[in-house]
Design a protein around this motif. Sequence first.
Motif, PDB file in Angstrom:
ATOM      1  N   THR A 152      40.856  50.452  44.942  1.00  0.00           N
ATOM      2  CA  THR A 152      40.544  51.297  46.097  1.00  0.00           C
ATOM      3  C   THR A 152      39.636  52.472  45.762  1.00  0.00           C
ATOM      4  O   THR A 152      39.003  53.017  46.655  1.00  0.00           O
ATOM      5  N   ALA A 153      39.610  52.917  44.500  1.00  0.00           N
ATOM      6  CA  ALA A 153      38.926  54.157  44.134  1.00  0.00           C
ATOM      7  C   ALA A 153      39.417  55.323  44.980  1.00  0.00           C
ATOM      8  O   ALA A 153      38.698  56.277  45.241  1.00  0.00           O
ATOM      9  N   ALA A 154      40.676  55.235  45.440  1.00  0.00           N
ATOM     10  CA  ALA A 154      41.319  56.245  46.292  1.00  0.00           C
ATOM     11  C   ALA A 154      40.624  56.386  47.633  1.00  0.00           C
ATOM     12  O   ALA A 154      40.616  57.467  48.236  1.00  0.00           O
ATOM     13  N   CYS A 155      40.060  55.307  48.143  1.00  0.00           N
ATOM     14  CA  CYS A 155      39.463  55.273  49.472  1.00  0.00           C
ATOM     15  C   CYS A 155      39.892  53.968  50.123  1.00  0.00           C
ATOM     16  O   CYS A 155      39.346  52.900  49.796  1.00  0.00           O
ATOM     17  N   PRO A 156      40.889  53.972  51.023  1.00  0.00           N
ATOM     18  CA  PRO A 156      41.422  52.724  51.582  1.00  0.00           C
ATOM     19  C   PRO A 156      40.358  51.836  52.211  1.00  0.00           C
ATOM     20  O   PRO A 156      40.419  50.605  52.102  1.00  0.00           O
ATOM     21  N   ALA A 157      39.360  52.431  52.868  1.00  0.00           N
ATOM     22  CA  ALA A 157      38.333  51.632  53.529  1.00  0.00           C
ATOM     23  C   ALA A 157      37.427  50.921  52.529  1.00  0.00           C
ATOM     24  O   ALA A 157      36.757  49.939  52.881  1.00  0.00           O
ATOM     25  N   TYR A 158      37.390  51.393  51.303  1.00  0.00           N
ATOM     26  CA  TYR A 158      36.538  50.803  50.264  1.00  0.00           C
ATOM     27  C   TYR A 158      37.232  49.649  49.547  1.00  0.00           C
ATOM     28  O   TYR A 158      36.593  48.875  48.840  1.00  0.00           O
ATOM     29  N   ALA A 159      38.522  49.487  49.726  1.00  0.00           N
ATOM     30  CA  ALA A 159      39.339  48.583  48.907  1.00  0.00           C
ATOM     31  C   ALA A 159      38.809  47.152  48.899  1.00  0.00           C
ATOM     32  O   ALA A 159      38.343  46.633  49.905  1.00  0.00           O
ATOM     33  N   TYR A 160      38.931  46.522  47.732  1.00  0.00           N
ATOM     34  CA  TYR A 160      38.595  45.107  47.588  1.00  0.00           C
ATOM     35  C   TYR A 160      39.568  44.497  46.579  1.00  0.00           C
ATOM     36  O   TYR A 160      40.217  45.207  45.801  1.00  0.00           O
ATOM     37  N   ARG A 161      39.685  43.178  46.599  1.00  0.00           N
ATOM     38  CA  ARG A 161      40.561  42.477  45.656  1.00  0.00           C
ATOM     39  C   ARG A 161      39.701  41.764  44.617  1.00  0.00           C
ATOM     40  O   ARG A 161      39.049  40.774  44.934  1.00  0.00           O
ATOM     41  N   PRO A 162      39.688  42.266  43.395  1.00  0.00           N
ATOM     42  CA  PRO A 162      38.852  41.634  42.363  1.00  0.00           C
ATOM     43  C   PRO A 162      39.386  40.257  41.998  1.00  0.00           C
ATOM     44  O   PRO A 162      40.596  40.025  41.973  1.00  0.00           O
ATOM     45  N   LYS A 163      38.470  39.351  41.717  1.00  0.00           N
ATOM     46  CA  LYS A 163      38.865  37.999  41.318  1.00  0.00           C
ATOM     47  C   LYS A 163      39.278  37.937  39.839  1.00  0.00           C
ATOM     48  O   LYS A 163      39.935  36.984  39.420  1.00  0.00           O
ATOM     49  N   ALA A 164      38.867  38.931  39.084  1.00  0.00           N
ATOM     50  CA  ALA A 164      39.149  38.913  37.646  1.00  0.00           C
ATOM     51  C   ALA A 164      39.465  40.320  37.160  1.00  0.00           C
ATOM     52  O   ALA A 164      39.140  41.318  37.818  1.00  0.00           O
ATOM     53  N   ASP A 165      40.109  40.398  36.004  1.00  0.00           N
ATOM     54  CA  ASP A 165      40.332  41.679  35.343  1.00  0.00           C
ATOM     55  C   ASP A 165      39.015  42.285  34.891  1.00  0.00           C
ATOM     56  O   ASP A 165      38.057  41.562  34.583  1.00  0.00           O
ATOM     57  N   SER A 166      38.961  43.601  34.821  1.00  0.00           N
ATOM     58  CA  SER A 166      37.886  44.247  34.072  1.00  0.00           C
ATOM     59  C   SER A 166      37.985  43.785  32.622  1.00  0.00           C
ATOM     60  O   SER A 166      39.032  43.310  32.163  1.00  0.00           O
ATOM     61  N   THR A 167      36.904  43.916  31.881  1.00  0.00           N
ATOM     62  CA  THR A 167      36.904  43.458  30.492  1.00  0.00           C
ATOM     63  C   THR A 167      38.003  44.124  29.676  1.00  0.00           C
ATOM     64  O   THR A 167      38.721  43.465  28.913  1.00  0.00           O
ATOM     65  N   VAL A 168      38.163  45.431  29.842  1.00  0.00           N
ATOM     66  CA  VAL A 168      39.170  46.153  29.064  1.00  0.00           C
ATOM     67  C   VAL A 168      40.573  45.699  29.428  1.00  0.00           C
ATOM     68  O   VAL A 168      41.416  45.456  28.551  1.00  0.00           O
ATOM     69  N   VAL A 169      40.867  45.570  30.716  1.00  0.00           N
ATOM     70  CA  VAL A 169      42.206  45.125  31.127  1.00  0.00           C
ATOM     71  C   VAL A 169      42.471  43.716  30.612  1.00  0.00           C
ATOM     72  O   VAL A 169      43.580  43.410  30.147  1.00  0.00           O
ATOM     73  N   ALA A 170      41.470  42.849  30.660  1.00  0.00           N
ATOM     74  CA  ALA A 170      41.651  41.478  30.172  1.00  0.00           C
ATOM     75  C   ALA A 170      42.003  41.477  28.682  1.00  0.00           C
ATOM     76  O   ALA A 170      42.881  40.720  28.239  1.00  0.00           O
ATOM     77  N   ARG A 171      41.336  42.302  27.900  1.00  0.00           N
ATOM     78  CA  ARG A 171      41.618  42.360  26.467  1.00  0.00           C
ATOM     79  C   ARG A 171      43.030  42.886  26.196  1.00  0.00           C
ATOM     80  O   ARG A 171      43.731  42.397  25.298  1.00  0.00           O
ATOM     81  N   LEU A 172      43.449  43.873  26.966  1.00  0.00           N
ATOM     82  CA  LEU A 172      44.788  44.437  26.777  1.00  0.00           C
ATOM     83  C   LEU A 172      45.871  43.434  27.177  1.00  0.00           C
ATOM     84  O   LEU A 172      46.888  43.294  26.491  1.00  0.00           O
ATOM     85  N   ARG A 173      45.646  42.715  28.272  1.00  0.00           N
ATOM     86  CA  ARG A 173      46.628  41.702  28.679  1.00  0.00           C
ATOM     87  C   ARG A 173      46.687  40.579  27.650  1.00  0.00           C
ATOM     88  O   ARG A 173      47.773  40.086  27.333  1.00  0.00           O
ATOM     89  N   ALA A 174      45.550  40.179  27.133  1.00  0.00           N
ATOM     90  CA  ALA A 174      45.545  39.120  26.124  1.00  0.00           C
ATOM     91  C   ALA A 174      46.313  39.541  24.877  1.00  0.00           C
ATOM     92  O   ALA A 174      46.868  38.701  24.171  1.00  0.00           O
ATOM     93  N   ALA A 175      46.357  40.844  24.626  1.00  0.00           N
ATOM     94  CA  ALA A 175      47.082  41.368  23.471  1.00  0.00           C
ATOM     95  C   ALA A 175      48.567  41.550  23.756  1.00  0.00           C
ATOM     96  O   ALA A 175      49.307  42.025  22.887  1.00  0.00           O
TER      97      ALA A 175
END
Length: 601
Positions: free
Chosen positions: A88-111
Amino acid sequence: MLPTILDLSSLRAAYQSGLTPLDAIEEVIVRRAASRDAAIFITPVPDEELRAAAKDLMARAPEANSLPLWGVPFAVKDNIDAAGLPTTAACPAYAYRPKADSTVVARLRAAGAIVIGKTNLDQFATGLNGTRSPYGAPRSVFDAAYISGGSSSGSAVTVASGLAVFALGTDTAGSGRVPAAFNNLVGIKPTPGLLPNTGAVPACKSVDCITIFAATVGDGVAIRKVAEGFDAADPFSRRAKPANLPVSGLRIGVLAGAEREFFGDTEVEALYDQAIERAKALGATIVPFDYTPFREAAALLYDGPWVAERLAAVEDFLATNAADFDPTVRGIIEGAKGKTAVEAFDGRYRLEELRRKTEAEWEKADVLLLPTAPTTYTVADMLANPVVLNGRLGRYTNFVNLLDCAAIAVPAGFGKGGLPGGVTVIAPAFTDDALAPLADALHRAASSGMGIDRRAVIPETSRVAPGDDGFVEIAVVGAHLTGMPLNHELTGAGARLVKTCNTSGEYRLFVLPDTVPPKPGLVREPGYKGRGLEVEVWALPADAFGRFVQKIPAPLGIGKVALDDGTSVSGFLCEVHAVKDAEEITALGGWRNYISAKRAS
């Protein structure tokens, strides 16, 4: 029973003693429900989904601590994508649902880390105070009348209140550091480009950094090493070029004269002076320096043309949804509409002039020691005067990314009023590892605890010792991996896990026949175009490295192994003749997957 403040050392010890990730998640669920700050999260992961994530991890990697961040709960600032959760970036009207993790989140989850939710922030990461959000204002964990700091407000409060081991923030002007100071935490602000920004909503794209809030410097560095690495999808991503600092005779630059500005806050000024004395007691040479060119560079971030980058990030959305913006955020971003290309170039020229002036100050000092923030404010005061007071908070932070520096913010103690203060150590690009021992020593010397627990003792196992640059890194691919039969040869020699990653695509993996315990053979084949193979990089004390290598039996040996981020490290390689008739397992992606498949068959 988990401690009040969660940290890697304590959690890993609990797992080794029989606690499971599901047990830890149940504790997080209880703590989250009991939290008195309703503004921390924008989107918490539902309880049942958290439980499912823990169970999935236990099925995927059943052995305790078998992944670098096995079962470690963490939170994500809500301008960074995490699949399954809205951004959301703290703006409800801007919200979207990403299809994938950001690169950093993906690496942390893989760990092995587990996302517990998306946290609140100053809208579009525009602010250093934490009040600019329609989801409310997270508060200091020490006094709910005071701001938590921003823009990574919810992320800091999540860690400081014991809901997560670490949290991701972002930092353009100081957002990964100011909230750390206001909540008695460590803020790891990497060299720009060290952590890729793929999947993060930009504020100022050319200077943004993803950051880490943690209880200790050791934790923050370990997590950073899992998350970092070149990402071709991010045009601002960079390959690390580690730079050293003197191990002895370190010169630390401190504020002097008229550049010492605390806006009347004598308590924070006293905490800064105490931190200087601690640095001196650690053996550093204290050197006054002229902060003027750094301060003038800092002013360019909001007063110069760089504010136009904030407009570039949301220009189309602003054109149709201006009413959905926080009024202060909207005013800042719309202020860029009058900026011209000529002003942009003039700003760039001015920055380079100031960079040249700072070179004279870097000749005096190896590291700068600055207050993280010169003061703090109540939420009421901030709302009454949002621009001026917010600007004061960035006095010692705004220049750091513009001038391409690494920084680590650490606690500096508490004033008589019960509020914490912080200091930040800063040095030129890619000194991230070199800064860590000093930052860790300053945190420990402050005796301020961790987060809300002022009496907590920083675990000895998380210590970042001076001379860590004397460690030698080695990549292991088989029986020495975490949880494998020979891993004790590394841990028993004092080695520490640096990161889990992949080789470049030029390697093939084979099962060596008649080895006890079973071992693989890693062979490089120039021109082979594979996906890369999983390896762990460990850091061994230099004296232990030689003894370790001597024990390696033929046909294995040590050579340079190329990693998928473009770097290389010493690692296990196999003589080609030994795999002539051996079973190839390259397609499985690594030894751990082969062992899992063999157990399942």
